[in-house]
Design a protein around this motif. Structure first.
Motif, PDB file in Angstrom:
ATOM      1  N   GLN A 108      46.760  53.696  45.063  1.00 22.39           N
ATOM      2  CA  GLN A 108      46.771  53.554  46.510  1.00 22.39           C
ATOM      3  C   GLN A 108      45.374  53.197  46.964  1.00 22.39           C
ATOM      4  OE1 GLN A 108      48.616  56.634  48.792  1.00 22.39           O
ATOM      5  NE2 GLN A 108      48.204  55.569  50.704  1.00 22.39           N
ATOM      6  N   ILE A 109      45.305  52.153  47.802  1.00 23.42           N
ATOM      7  CA  ILE A 109      44.061  51.712  48.419  1.00 23.42           C
ATOM      8  C   ILE A 109      44.384  51.529  49.893  1.00 23.42           C
ATOM      9  CG2 ILE A 109      42.200  50.020  48.432  1.00 23.42           C
ATOM     10  CD1 ILE A 109      43.163  49.124  45.625  1.00 23.42           C
ATOM     11  N   GLY A 110      43.802  52.348  50.755  1.00 24.96           N
ATOM     12  CA  GLY A 110      44.179  52.305  52.171  1.00 24.96           C
ATOM     13  C   GLY A 110      45.659  52.624  52.294  1.00 24.96           C
ATOM     14  N   ASP A 111      46.389  51.773  53.017  1.00 17.50           N
ATOM     15  CA  ASP A 111      47.837  51.958  53.193  1.00 17.50           C
ATOM     16  C   ASP A 111      48.644  51.371  52.046  1.00 17.50           C
ATOM     17  OD1 ASP A 111      47.318  53.005  55.742  1.00 17.50           O
ATOM     18  OD2 ASP A 111      47.440  51.026  56.678  1.00 17.50           O
ATOM     19  N   VAL A 112      48.000  50.641  51.161  1.00 20.33           N
ATOM     20  CA  VAL A 112      48.678  49.818  50.156  1.00 20.33           C
ATOM     21  C   VAL A 112      48.883  50.578  48.845  1.00 20.33           C
ATOM     22  CG1 VAL A 112      48.469  47.692  48.786  1.00 20.33           C
ATOM     23  CG2 VAL A 112      47.741  47.725  51.187  1.00 20.33           C
ATOM     24  N   ILE A 113      50.053  50.364  48.241  1.00 18.33           N
ATOM     25  CA  ILE A 113      50.298  50.889  46.898  1.00 18.33           C
ATOM     26  C   ILE A 113      50.536  49.695  45.973  1.00 18.33           C
ATOM     27  CG2 ILE A 113      51.800  52.258  45.400  1.00 18.33           C
ATOM     28  CD1 ILE A 113      52.308  54.084  47.807  1.00 18.33           C
ATOM     29  N   LEU A 114      49.745  49.645  44.909  1.00 16.92           N
ATOM     30  CA  LEU A 114      49.859  48.606  43.891  1.00 16.92           C
ATOM     31  C   LEU A 114      50.377  49.233  42.607  1.00 16.92           C
ATOM     32  CD1 LEU A 114      46.375  46.880  44.316  1.00 16.92           C
ATOM     33  CD2 LEU A 114      48.555  46.168  45.326  1.00 16.92           C
ATOM     34  N   GLU A 115      51.138  48.462  41.857  1.00 19.45           N
ATOM     35  CA  GLU A 115      51.582  48.894  40.533  1.00 19.45           C
ATOM     36  C   GLU A 115      51.001  47.923  39.521  1.00 19.45           C
ATOM     37  OE1 GLU A 115      55.560  50.792  39.373  1.00 19.45           O
ATOM     38  OE2 GLU A 115      55.840  48.624  39.106  1.00 19.45           O
ATOM     39  N   PHE A 139      37.011  38.509  27.311  1.00 19.24           N
ATOM     40  CA  PHE A 139      38.214  38.965  26.629  1.00 19.24           C
ATOM     41  C   PHE A 139      38.192  40.487  26.519  1.00 19.24           C
ATOM     42  CE2 PHE A 139      41.176  39.733  23.199  1.00 19.24           C
ATOM     43  CZ  PHE A 139      42.227  38.918  23.594  1.00 19.24           C
ATOM     44  N   GLY A 140      39.234  41.118  27.022  1.00 19.61           N
ATOM     45  CA  GLY A 140      39.304  42.575  27.065  1.00 19.61           C
ATOM     46  C   GLY A 140      38.680  43.166  28.312  1.00 19.61           C
ATOM     47  N   TYR A 141      38.021  42.336  29.114  1.00 23.66           N
ATOM     48  CA  TYR A 141      37.366  42.786  30.339  1.00 23.66           C
ATOM     49  C   TYR A 141      37.823  41.976  31.557  1.00 23.66           C
ATOM     50  CZ  TYR A 141      34.296  45.130  27.058  1.00 23.66           C
ATOM     51  OH  TYR A 141      33.815  45.921  26.042  1.00 23.66           O
ATOM     52  N   GLY A 142      38.971  41.332  31.449  1.00 23.77           N
ATOM     53  CA  GLY A 142      39.458  40.488  32.543  1.00 23.77           C
ATOM     54  C   GLY A 142      40.095  41.242  33.684  1.00 23.77           C
ATOM     55  N   GLY A 143      40.391  42.512  33.475  1.00 21.64           N
ATOM     56  CA  GLY A 143      40.982  43.319  34.531  1.00 21.64           C
ATOM     57  C   GLY A 143      42.485  43.417  34.416  1.00 21.64           C
ATOM     58  N   LEU A 144      43.131  43.689  35.537  1.00 19.82           N
ATOM     59  CA  LEU A 144      44.569  43.927  35.573  1.00 19.82           C
ATOM     60  C   LEU A 144      45.251  43.113  36.659  1.00 19.82           C
ATOM     61  CD1 LEU A 144      44.453  47.834  35.351  1.00 19.82           C
ATOM     62  CD2 LEU A 144      45.062  46.249  33.509  1.00 19.82           C
ATOM     63  N   CYS A 145      46.520  42.838  36.428  1.00 20.16           N
ATOM     64  CA  CYS A 145      47.376  42.225  37.433  1.00 20.16           C
ATOM     65  C   CYS A 145      48.221  43.346  38.039  1.00 20.16           C
ATOM     66  CB  CYS A 145      48.310  41.199  36.798  1.00 20.16           C
ATOM     67  SG  CYS A 145      47.462  39.836  35.993  1.00 20.16           S
ATOM     68  N   ALA A 146      48.632  43.164  39.288  1.00 24.41           N
ATOM     69  CA  ALA A 146      49.422  44.188  39.955  1.00 24.41           C
ATOM     70  C   ALA A 146      50.409  43.560  40.927  1.00 24.41           C
ATOM     71  CB  ALA A 146      48.509  45.152  40.697  1.00 24.41           C
ATOM     72  N   LYS A 147      51.443  44.339  41.221  1.00 17.10           N
ATOM     73  CA  LYS A 147      52.430  43.996  42.239  1.00 17.10           C
ATOM     74  C   LYS A 147      52.215  44.908  43.440  1.00 17.10           C
ATOM     75  CE  LYS A 147      56.700  43.168  41.040  1.00 17.10           C
ATOM     76  NZ  LYS A 147      58.040  43.184  40.426  1.00 17.10           N
ATOM     77  N   VAL A 148      52.539  44.382  44.617  1.00 15.15           N
ATOM     78  CA  VAL A 148      52.458  45.191  45.829  1.00 15.15           C
ATOM     79  C   VAL A 148      53.775  45.945  45.983  1.00 15.15           C
ATOM     80  CG1 VAL A 148      52.131  45.196  48.329  1.00 15.15           C
ATOM     81  CG2 VAL A 148      50.908  43.502  46.912  1.00 15.15           C
ATOM     82  N   ILE A 149      53.712  47.271  45.916  1.00 13.71           N
ATOM     83  CA  ILE A 149      54.880  48.139  46.035  1.00 13.71           C
ATOM     84  C   ILE A 149      55.047  48.607  47.477  1.00 13.71           C
ATOM     85  CG2 ILE A 149      55.913  50.319  45.232  1.00 13.71           C
ATOM     86  CD1 ILE A 149      55.697  48.089  43.115  1.00 13.71           C
ATOM     87  N   GLN A 150      53.925  48.821  48.166  1.00 14.39           N
ATOM     88  CA  GLN A 150      53.931  49.188  49.583  1.00 14.39           C
ATOM     89  C   GLN A 150      52.861  48.368  50.278  1.00 14.39           C
ATOM     90  OE1 GLN A 150      54.056  53.416  50.854  1.00 14.39           O
ATOM     91  NE2 GLN A 150      52.101  52.978  51.872  1.00 14.39           N
ATOM     92  N   GLY A 151      53.239  47.658  51.309  1.00  9.85           N
ATOM     93  CA  GLY A 151      52.302  46.815  52.030  1.00  9.85           C
ATOM     94  C   GLY A 151      51.478  47.598  53.033  1.00  9.85           C
ATOM     95  N   GLY A 152      50.505  46.900  53.601  1.00 12.44           N
ATOM     96  CA  GLY A 152      49.659  47.507  54.612  1.00 12.44           C
ATOM     97  C   GLY A 152      48.256  46.944  54.542  1.00 12.44           C
ATOM     98  N   ALA A 153      47.346  47.659  55.168  1.00 14.42           N
ATOM     99  CA  ALA A 153      45.958  47.202  55.248  1.00 14.42           C
ATOM    100  C   ALA A 153      45.060  48.077  54.378  1.00 14.42           C
ATOM    101  CB  ALA A 153      45.487  47.260  56.701  1.00 14.42           C
ATOM    102  N   PHE A 154      43.957  47.465  53.946  1.00 14.21           N
ATOM    103  CA  PHE A 154      42.928  48.192  53.210  1.00 14.21           C
ATOM    104  C   PHE A 154      41.599  47.505  53.446  1.00 14.21           C
ATOM    105  CE2 PHE A 154      44.759  45.140  50.295  1.00 14.21           C
ATOM    106  CZ  PHE A 154      43.667  44.565  49.666  1.00 14.21           C
ATOM    107  N   SER A 155      40.514  48.250  53.181  1.00 13.15           N
ATOM    108  CA  SER A 155      39.169  47.749  53.469  1.00 13.15           C
ATOM    109  C   SER A 155      38.199  48.095  52.353  1.00 13.15           C
ATOM    110  CB  SER A 155      38.636  48.386  54.759  1.00 13.15           C
ATOM    111  OG  SER A 155      39.475  48.120  55.846  1.00 13.15           O
ATOM    112  N   VAL A 156      37.143  47.304  52.256  1.00 17.88           N
ATOM    113  CA  VAL A 156      36.046  47.626  51.340  1.00 17.88           C
ATOM    114  C   VAL A 156      35.555  49.024  51.711  1.00 17.88           C
ATOM    115  CG1 VAL A 156      33.663  47.038  50.730  1.00 17.88           C
ATOM    116  CG2 VAL A 156      35.383  45.235  50.926  1.00 17.88           C
TER     117      VAL A 156
END
Length: 174
Positions: A108-115, A139-156
């Protein structure tokens, strides 16, 4: 839940919250990455203003994440003293969490839930962005992909919180 899932849940149970450090969007493929302070996520689509929202509805790659700790490792492998996150073409940069434990988790980041659901492998363009060997360094440090499970706003500056697994929650573990 299989034994691998139980072990990962146990390891992840005490992950301290991280922090959202950076947000970047691209309005078109190969387009310039625009850095913003806040964003909106839409369920099943991605981030408003990002080109992937139009082309990957329902995709596992709606949002991409990388950690500042991964960027530090990429710097060591490439000899750079620092790397602007725009060069890596990810959407979100977080800090303070072990990204290796965040695959197949809900955040969860702000109102958003990512999977999170997949590794975000580097493309050959990283040699252009970081110099020869840039792709290999990521390679091995590229990060992750995610889907939006709950929408909303988020901020730095928002906390990045790993959500506990609910027994009835569908698991993505192979």
């Amino acid at each position: 839940m299989n034994s691998q899932a139980r072990l990962l849940d146990k390891l992840c149970a005490n992950i301290a919250p991280g922090k959202l450090e950076w947000i970047g969007l691209r309005s078109e493929r190969r387009g310039e990455v625009v850095v913003i302070d806040q964003a909106e996520a839409v369920v099943g689509l991605g981030l408003v203003g990002d080109h992937r929202m139009k082309k990957t509805p329902g995709s596992a790659r709606q949002v991409t994440l990388i950690s500042s700790e991964y960027i530090e490792a990429i710097c060591r492998h490439t000899g750079h003293s620092s790397i602007d996150p725009r060069l890596l073409r990810r959407n979100l940069m977080i800090s303070g969490m072990n990204m290796n434990l965040l695959r197949y988790q809900r955040l969860q980041i702000g109102d958003v839930i990512l999977e999170t659901n997949a590794l975000c492998h580097p493309c050959s363009r990283m040699d252009e962005a970081l110099g020869k060997g840039g792709t290999a360094a990521m390679f091995g440090y590229g990060g992750l992909c995610a889907k939006v499970i709950q929408g909303g706003a988020f901020s730095v500056g928002d906390a990045v919180i790993r959500l506990p697994v609910i027994d009835s929650q569908e698991r993505l573990f192979p």
